[in-house]
Design a protein around this motif. Structure first.
Motif, short mmCIF file in Angstrom:
data_model
loop_
_atom_site.label_atom_id
_atom_site.label_comp_id
_atom_site.label_asym_id
_atom_site.label_seq_id
_atom_site.Cartn_x
_atom_site.Cartn_y
_atom_site.Cartn_z
N LEU A 34 -35.53 -27.26 77.95
CA LEU A 34 -34.18 -26.96 78.43
C LEU A 34 -34.25 -26.20 79.75
CD1 LEU A 34 -31.13 -26.95 77.98
CD2 LEU A 34 -31.42 -24.98 76.45
N ALA A 35 -35.13 -25.23 79.83
CA ALA A 35 -35.28 -24.45 81.06
C ALA A 35 -35.79 -25.32 82.22
CB ALA A 35 -36.21 -23.27 80.84
N SER A 36 -36.67 -26.27 81.89
CA SER A 36 -37.26 -27.12 82.93
C SER A 36 -36.27 -28.10 83.55
CB SER A 36 -38.45 -27.90 82.35
OG SER A 36 -38.00 -28.92 81.45
N LEU A 37 -35.11 -28.27 82.95
CA LEU A 37 -34.10 -29.20 83.48
C LEU A 37 -33.44 -28.66 84.74
CD1 LEU A 37 -32.44 -30.27 80.11
CD2 LEU A 37 -33.90 -31.69 81.58
N SER A 38 -33.61 -27.37 85.00
CA SER A 38 -33.08 -26.72 86.21
C SER A 38 -31.60 -27.03 86.42
CB SER A 38 -33.88 -27.17 87.45
OG SER A 38 -35.24 -26.83 87.29
N ALA A 39 -30.82 -26.83 85.36
CA ALA A 39 -29.39 -27.15 85.42
C ALA A 39 -28.62 -26.10 86.20
CB ALA A 39 -28.83 -27.25 84.01
N ASP A 40 -27.58 -26.54 86.87
CA ASP A 40 -26.66 -25.62 87.52
C ASP A 40 -25.74 -24.97 86.50
OD1 ASP A 40 -27.44 -26.21 90.25
OD2 ASP A 40 -26.43 -28.14 89.98
N ILE A 41 -25.28 -25.79 85.54
CA ILE A 41 -24.29 -25.34 84.55
C ILE A 41 -24.67 -25.87 83.17
CG2 ILE A 41 -21.86 -25.48 83.82
CD1 ILE A 41 -21.82 -24.07 86.35
#
Length: 323
Positions: free
Chosen positions: A86-93
């Motif tokens: 989940l952290a590796s997805l580098s999501a903005d939101i």
């Protein structure tokens, strides 16, 4: 609108309207939804509505049982792996809409901009799992959507915006649910634009005004005929289609899908709540705490839903019987 990388977390049909608008306006990099559950008579595993939509769109789907880490947890390594992914997805939101799982602080802090929630009430009113049901049960004339920042408490985060929605006098849960879901999607897009431009405000909730909407249980459908007619009608509206408002006749459940207020005579006013006053082509009339309710759509256990007149032609319900 600037396209952002978004992780979406949701499970039921309500969340699909929000996911649909995100798929059109932003880059949804992953979807988190609850694990498949057995359903129906065959107890076959059933995908959540959100999972079905995500798979149709070709979005990766994750279905952890939880995201909290517990000491000596046999699933600890699996949860740590999912959290790392989940952290590796580098999501903005992170966008959450009726996900059904609590998020730990470590997850809430992962997205670059914010972790926000689409909540189906005008917070702080109706925090919790069943806000649409609660608005109908309480006979509210107005409800709405709140887009808020996620916090560790239950629906306690700072609010970004609210959108009000009028409830029609005779509106039942399915119609209100669908209108709320659509409004949720529109409000979400507006909030994302504010966040992208840095114009989003944070309004703390007044905890003194907070009230809660707990999970609806099957037993909540049982009608207490000593209550007022309007309170009973609100239950019928709120618990359609599940668990459905019901009464007991000859110790067997009798579901009531539709009803209306009727006036009673001076003689009928002397009867006790729950007494059957009439049973004919017009429907099943039952004494309530302050008058009478005419049930116009009924369903027997293991039977079909039908107009009360049709039901009563095939099954006798004795006038004077106590429900």
């Amino acid at each position: 609108m600037k396209r952002m990388r978004i992780v979406f977390m949701g499970t039921p049909a309500f969340a699909c309207a929000s996911l649909r608008v995100l798929l059109k306006a932003h880059e949804v990099v992953a979807v988190f939804t609850q694990p498949d559950r057995p359903a129906g008579r065959g107890k076959k595993l059933q995908f959540s509505p959100v999972k079905e939509m995500a798979q149709e769109a070709g979005i990766p789907v994750f279905q952890p049982q939880r995201l909290f880490l517990k000491k000596d947890d046999p699933q600890r390594d699996e949860i740590k792996k999912i959290r790392s992914q989940l952290a590796s997805l580098s999501a903005d939101i992170f966008v959450v809409a009726a996900y059904g799982l609590l998020l730990p602080k470590a997850v809430l802090e992962m997205p670059r901009i914010a972790c926000i929630n689409v909540h189906a009430s005008l917070l702080p009113r109706y925090r919790g799992a069943s806000p649409i049901h609660a608005a109908l049960l309480n006979g509210d004339a107005t409800t709405g959507i709140t887009i808020m920042h996620m916090a560790e408490g239950l629906d306690t985060g700072d609010m970004i915006l609210k959108k009000e929605l009028a409830i029609a006098p005779n509106e039942h849960f399915p119609a209100l649910h669908d209108r709320m879901a659509t409004l949720g999607g529109a409000a979400l897009l507006e909030a994302l634009e504010l966040l992208a431009t840095g114009a989003a405000t944070r309004t703390p909730q007044d905890n003194l005004l907070a009230c809660y909407a707990p999970i609806i249980k099957k037993t909540d459908g049982l009608i207490d005929w000593t209550l007022s007619t309007n309170v009973i009608l609100n239950k019928i509206r709120a618990l359609d289609p599940w668990p459905t408002a019901y009464t007991l006749y000859d110790e067997s459940p009798l579901k009531i899908w539709r009803g209306e207020v009727v006036t009673i005579s001076a003689t009928e006013e002397t009867t006790t709540a729950g007494t059957v006053l009439s049973a004919d082509n017009h429907g099943l009339c039952v004494r309530t705490g302050d008058g009478a309710l005419l049930a116009t759509e009924l369903q027997a256990a293991n039977g079909k839903r039908m107009p009360a007149g049709d039901y009563l032609r095939g099954r006798e319900v004795a006038v004077g019987a106590s429900l």
